[in-house]
Scaffold this motif. Structure first.
Motif: not given
Length: 127
Positions: A42-43, A49, A54-55
């Motif tokens: 994501i992002g 996002a 975010s991860c």
């Protein structure tokens, strides 16, 4: 199900300076499979996002993808028990194995994970 980072559905045909023209690829694998494209993590890429969180590692990416897939299968139960293959190229070669490990460890009977493909993934040199 087949999750793939790049489609292989169309062939690019040069158009004499007018930009690329695409034609349908009659032998593409998606003619015989259900295909879902996920912009992951994501992002990045075209995804955005809603939160700035975010991860930052493959474990987080794998967990998020597992949550996405369980929700997708819950919403569309006709795909439950269909064979699932994960695939990705380039940097996806780092997080696709983490996703596969997450599926295996979860032992979720609704996810029929059959394998993964890794194309052009970054691998440390063993010398």
């Amino acid at each position: 199900f087949f999750f793939q980072a790049e489609d292989g559905i169309r062939d690019s045909v040069a158009s004499r300076g007018l930009g690329d023209v695409y034609k349908r690829q009659p032998y593409a694998w998606n003619n015989r499979a259900d295909v879902v494209f996920v912009d992951q993590p994501i992002g990045v890429g075209y995804s955005r996002a809603k939160s700035p969180h975010s991860c930052t590692n493959e474990i987080c990416v794998a967990r998020n993808f597992y949550i996405f897939l369980t929700k997708l299968l819950h919403k569309h139960p006709k795909y439950t028990q269909k064979p699932i293959y994960l695939s990705g190229t380039s940097y996806a070669g780092k997080y696709i194995p983490s996703m596969a490990r997450t599926f295996i460890n979860a032992k979720n009977k609704k996810i029929n994970h059959q394998g993964f493909l890794k194309g052009g993934g970054k691998i440390k040199r063993f010398i």
